[in-house]
Each structure stands twice: as C-alpha cells, then as structure tokens.
Scaffold this motif. Structure first.
Motif, PDB file in Angstrom:
ATOM      1  N   LEU A 231     -37.125  33.334  -8.182  1.00 61.38           N
ATOM      2  CA  LEU A 231     -38.264  33.308  -7.832  1.00 61.38           C
ATOM      3  C   LEU A 231     -37.370  32.955  -5.905  1.00 61.38           C
ATOM      4  N   LEU A 232     -37.676  34.004  -5.487  1.00 57.88           N
ATOM      5  CA  LEU A 232     -37.014  33.658  -3.468  1.00 57.88           C
ATOM      6  C   LEU A 232     -38.362  33.756  -2.831  1.00 57.88           C
ATOM      7  N   ASN A 233     -38.438  33.240  -2.090  1.00 55.84           N
ATOM      8  CA  ASN A 233     -39.348  32.933  -0.995  1.00 55.84           C
ATOM      9  C   ASN A 233     -38.559  32.746   0.403  1.00 55.84           C
ATOM     10  N   SER A 234     -39.387  33.673   1.582  1.00 60.97           N
ATOM     11  CA  SER A 234     -38.607  33.310   2.300  1.00 60.97           C
ATOM     12  C   SER A 234     -39.454  33.320   3.562  1.00 60.97           C
ATOM     13  N   TYR A 235     -39.247  32.321   4.924  1.00 61.25           N
ATOM     14  CA  TYR A 235     -40.137  31.511   5.804  1.00 61.25           C
ATOM     15  C   TYR A 235     -39.245  32.033   6.817  1.00 61.25           C
ATOM     16  N   SER A 236     -40.014  31.378   8.273  1.00 65.31           N
ATOM     17  CA  SER A 236     -39.695  30.886   9.305  1.00 65.31           C
ATOM     18  C   SER A 236     -40.088  30.663  10.706  1.00 65.31           C
ATOM     19  N   SER A 237     -39.504  29.878  11.395  1.00 63.08           N
ATOM     20  CA  SER A 237     -40.189  29.369  12.218  1.00 63.08           C
ATOM     21  C   SER A 237     -40.891  30.387  13.223  1.00 63.08           C
ATOM     22  N   ALA A 238     -42.589  29.297  13.493  1.00 66.20           N
ATOM     23  CA  ALA A 238     -43.585  30.411  13.719  1.00 66.20           C
ATOM     24  C   ALA A 238     -42.725  30.891  15.161  1.00 66.20           C
ATOM     25  N   ASP A 239     -41.959  30.204  16.089  1.00 66.09           N
ATOM     26  CA  ASP A 239     -41.513  30.915  16.969  1.00 66.09           C
ATOM     27  C   ASP A 239     -40.580  31.912  16.703  1.00 66.09           C
ATOM     28  N   ALA A 240     -40.101  32.386  15.655  1.00 61.06           N
ATOM     29  CA  ALA A 240     -39.013  33.451  15.583  1.00 61.06           C
ATOM     30  C   ALA A 240     -39.609  35.202  15.430  1.00 61.06           C
ATOM     31  N   ARG A 241     -39.966  35.729  15.594  1.00 68.21           N
ATOM     32  CA  ARG A 241     -40.863  36.986  15.828  1.00 68.21           C
ATOM     33  C   ARG A 241     -40.160  38.410  15.399  1.00 68.21           C
ATOM     34  N   ALA A 242     -41.269  38.543  14.109  1.00 67.63           N
ATOM     35  CA  ALA A 242     -39.850  40.204  13.455  1.00 67.63           C
ATOM     36  C   ALA A 242     -40.479  41.044  15.099  1.00 67.63           C
ATOM     37  N   TYR A 243     -39.081  42.135  15.473  1.00 71.69           N
ATOM     38  CA  TYR A 243     -39.958  42.861  16.077  1.00 71.69           C
ATOM     39  C   TYR A 243     -39.318  44.122  15.107  1.00 71.69           C
ATOM     40  N   THR A 244     -39.361  44.710  13.692  1.00 71.33           N
ATOM     41  CA  THR A 244     -39.126  45.984  13.729  1.00 71.33           C
ATOM     42  C   THR A 244     -40.129  45.709  12.168  1.00 71.33           C
ATOM     43  N   PRO A 245     -40.520  47.221  11.722  1.00 70.01           N
ATOM     44  CA  PRO A 245     -42.125  46.867  10.809  1.00 70.01           C
ATOM     45  C   PRO A 245     -40.504  45.943   9.699  1.00 70.01           C
ATOM     46  N   HIS A 246     -42.325  45.085   8.801  1.00 64.16           N
ATOM     47  CA  HIS A 246     -41.975  44.890   7.648  1.00 64.16           C
ATOM     48  C   HIS A 246     -41.222  45.516   6.568  1.00 64.16           C
ATOM     49  N   PRO A 247     -40.397  45.874   5.895  1.00 65.62           N
ATOM     50  CA  PRO A 247     -40.006  45.837   5.161  1.00 65.62           C
ATOM     51  C   PRO A 247     -40.868  46.250   3.984  1.00 65.62           C
ATOM     52  N   ASP A 248     -41.501  45.481   2.612  1.00 62.97           N
ATOM     53  CA  ASP A 248     -42.442  45.041   2.228  1.00 62.97           C
ATOM     54  C   ASP A 248     -43.995  44.391   2.619  1.00 62.97           C
ATOM     55  N   PRO A 249     -44.359  44.215   2.917  1.00 65.84           N
ATOM     56  CA  PRO A 249     -45.407  43.957   3.294  1.00 65.84           C
ATOM     57  C   PRO A 249     -46.497  43.074   2.293  1.00 65.84           C
ATOM     58  N   SER A 250     -46.696  42.028   2.017  1.00 68.45           N
ATOM     59  CA  SER A 250     -48.088  42.184   1.256  1.00 68.45           C
ATOM     60  C   SER A 250     -49.249  40.682   2.457  1.00 68.45           C
ATOM     61  N   SER A 251     -49.853  40.465   1.189  1.00 68.03           N
ATOM     62  CA  SER A 251     -50.917  41.009   2.293  1.00 68.03           C
ATOM     63  C   SER A 251     -51.370  38.802   3.140  1.00 68.03           C
ATOM     64  N   HIS A 252     -49.941  38.700   2.975  1.00 65.57           N
ATOM     65  CA  HIS A 252     -49.653  37.115   3.565  1.00 65.57           C
ATOM     66  C   HIS A 252     -48.524  37.022   4.472  1.00 65.57           C
ATOM     67  N   ALA A 253     -47.729  37.472   4.351  1.00 68.02           N
ATOM     68  CA  ALA A 253     -47.188  38.310   5.758  1.00 68.02           C
ATOM     69  C   ALA A 253     -47.403  37.661   6.662  1.00 68.02           C
ATOM     70  N   TYR A 254     -47.034  36.864   7.328  1.00 66.53           N
ATOM     71  CA  TYR A 254     -46.810  35.812   8.661  1.00 66.53           C
ATOM     72  C   TYR A 254     -48.076  34.895   8.596  1.00 66.53           C
ATOM     73  N   GLU A 255     -48.353  35.173   7.210  1.00 64.75           N
ATOM     74  CA  GLU A 255     -49.453  34.143   7.597  1.00 64.75           C
ATOM     75  C   GLU A 255     -48.626  32.066   7.878  1.00 64.75           C
ATOM     76  N   VAL A 256     -49.472  31.425   8.859  1.00 65.35           N
ATOM     77  CA  VAL A 256     -48.527  30.199   8.733  1.00 65.35           C
ATOM     78  C   VAL A 256     -49.282  29.319   7.275  1.00 65.35           C
ATOM     79  N   VAL A 257     -48.411  29.131   7.060  1.00 68.70           N
ATOM     80  CA  VAL A 257     -47.662  28.400   6.065  1.00 68.70           C
ATOM     81  C   VAL A 257     -47.765  26.637   6.030  1.00 68.70           C
TER      82      VAL A 257
END
Length: 297
Positions: A231-257
């Motif tokens: 079971l894999l979960n991927s995260y980023s620091s909040a100051d790392a911003r994606a600049y291409t379309p998300h490959p497979d976004p869920s409803s939680h993509a880019y949510e602050v956790v």
C-alpha cells in the motif's frame, strides 16, 4: 524547506538518525512500524477488493488487472486510488503515515496519490528500474512515496530495491528511442547500474518503505505462491507545486494532510523531464513497462 531546516523541526515518529539517513541515502525502511491491528484492517479491506475484481474482465477505474486475470484466478496488479475506494484506506493515509511524511517533508504536507500494488507468482511481475518524479514533475523535489507491506516481504516475493544516494544523481530519460513513454530506464542506462550497490527493503508485515521521488528504484519478481500487497501513499511538501496534469487524481489530490497551505512555491533549479499529457487517461506503470499501452504510467 531544505533538509537542514526540516531536521530542525521536532520529530513525530522517526528518530533523528532515521531522518538523517533518508536525506543522505534517498530512502528508508522501518520494520514493523504500523500496528498489527491496522495491518489486519488493511488486509481485510484489500481481500474484499480482490474478491470484487473477479467480476472484471479488463482494467478500469478501480482495478488494473494483468492480461491473465480471470474470475477463477484474479490477478490484480493495482487497486487504483484506494483513498477514494474505501474510507479505511484514506484513514490510513492521513494517520501515522502522514506524520512520517511530515518528519521528512516538513510540517506542511500535501497528499498526492495512493495506490495498492500487488506481486503475484509470475516472472513478469518485476517492476523495472525507474524514478517517480518524471511521472508528476513538481517545482522542487520534496516529494516522496511511503509504502506499507501488508504481508511479510523478502527477496522471494517482491522486495523493493533502491540505489542509495541516487536521489542526488541525474534524472533519466523514461521515453524510448521512438519517443514512446515507457516509465523506466533504457536498456543502456540499466546496463550501467552497479547492482552490487542495490539495497533491498525487506521486513515483516507492517514495515514501511520510503523513497524520494528522484531515487532510482525497482522491485524484484515474485516466486512466492502468495501475492504480496504494498500500500503506497505519496506526499509532497506544501511548497512543492505540481506543474503538469496529475496522472490519476483522486478526490483528495493536493489536500493538506498536515500543517497549512504554502503561500510561496519553492523552485529547485534542477530540471525535470516532462511526461505525456495525462489529462487524457492513465493506466499503470505495469502496462507502460510491458508496452501494453503507450499512454500508461
């Protein structure tokens, strides 16, 4: 945030030595971190999904299935977006594992995506050497994946292997000579890998694997009769911003956790390869590396 800044933040789960190891080597494995009762819950949920996959004849929105998948012998390669499929998976992604992410990314953490990959007793189940960030470029490289083994895992059933320190090395071209996305290193780049340097993350169920988005990694083929779920979960620091379309976004993509949204994006000067335009669809890395679908990832 820089590694030095992150290391000044108080640790939540990991030891300071473990955090330092991650920044030096680009990966970390922690044995038996996830409580047994939590692992048992994830296994029970996962078993339900494998049972439900028997009704499927091809890959779709929930399952990526192997060509040999049948109702009698289900071969699920991936449960897609598990965080959207069951509240238990989302609770897992926002619990202890999100605290681990904060130990390595800083106090402000965004969720990127989740997936549940399986290893089946098949010589073709190897995931070839690749790096993650070319799938979803960000403005900086404070992006990581945290896996949890839901079964005891060793070299016989698909342990994840990494090249220590490769997060500080080059990013590789993951297109082939004809310009098709493959999601893996070329044969030439593969041949240059010193396999004696590879480190393998093994451990009992509940152990976690962590690798930076630039770390070169793969997983060996399984020879075990029992499937190995990761079971894999991927995260980023909040100051790392994606600049291409998300490959497979869920409803939680880019949510602050953890923490808060960033007011400023931090830009790493090192370049990143641009992937195909995922806004038209996405299957899996298994399909890409097998050449099943040139738009796969």
């Amino acid at each position: 945030m820089t590694p030095e800044e992150i290391l000044k933040e108080p640790a939540r789960v990991l030891s300071q030595a473990q955090r330092e190891f991650y920044f030096e080597q680009g990966y970390l494995c922690v044995d038996s971190l996830v409580p047994k009762e939590t692992v048992a819950e994830m296994v029970a949920i996962t078993d339900e999904f494998v049972g439900a996959s028997r009704k499927e004849t091809k890959s779709g929105k929930v399952f990526d299935v192997a060509p040999q998948h049948t109702a009698e012998h289900p071969v699920v390669r991936r449960i897609k977006r598990p965080d959207d499929q069951h509240e238990g998976y989302w609770g897992f992604a926002t619990g202890l594992i999100a605290d681990v992410a904060a130990d390595l990314l800083g106090p402000d953490v965004l969720f990127h995506h989740s997936k549940l990959n399986f290893k089946w007793p098949d010589a073709t189940s190897e995931v070839k050497w690749h790096q993650d960030i070319q799938f979803y470029p960000h403005t900086n490289y404070n992006v990581l994946a945290i896996g949890c083994y839901l079964a005891d895992t060793d070299m016989s059933n698909g342990a994840v292997g990494v090249l220590p320190g490769s997060h500080n090395g080059p990013l590789y071209d993951q297109y082939d000579a004809s310009g098709n996305w493959t999601g893996m290193l070329s044969d030439t780049d593969n041949a240059a890998i010193d396999m004696s340097r590879a480190a393998y993350m093994t451990g009992p169920a509940g152990s976690i694997t962590i690798h930076n988005c630039r770390t070169v990694h793969y997983s060996v083929a399984s020879t075990s009769p029992n499937p190995r779920p990761l079971l894999l979960n991927s995260y980023s620091s909040a100051d790392a911003r994606a600049y291409t379309p998300h490959p497979d976004p869920s409803s939680h993509a880019y949510e602050v956790v953890r923490g808060h949204p960033a007011k400023w994006a931090v830009h790493d000067p090192r370049p990143c390869q641009i992937p195909p335009d995922w806004s038209g669809g996405y299957t899996s890395i298994f399909a890409a590396q097998a050449g099943e679908d040139e738009k796969a990832a």
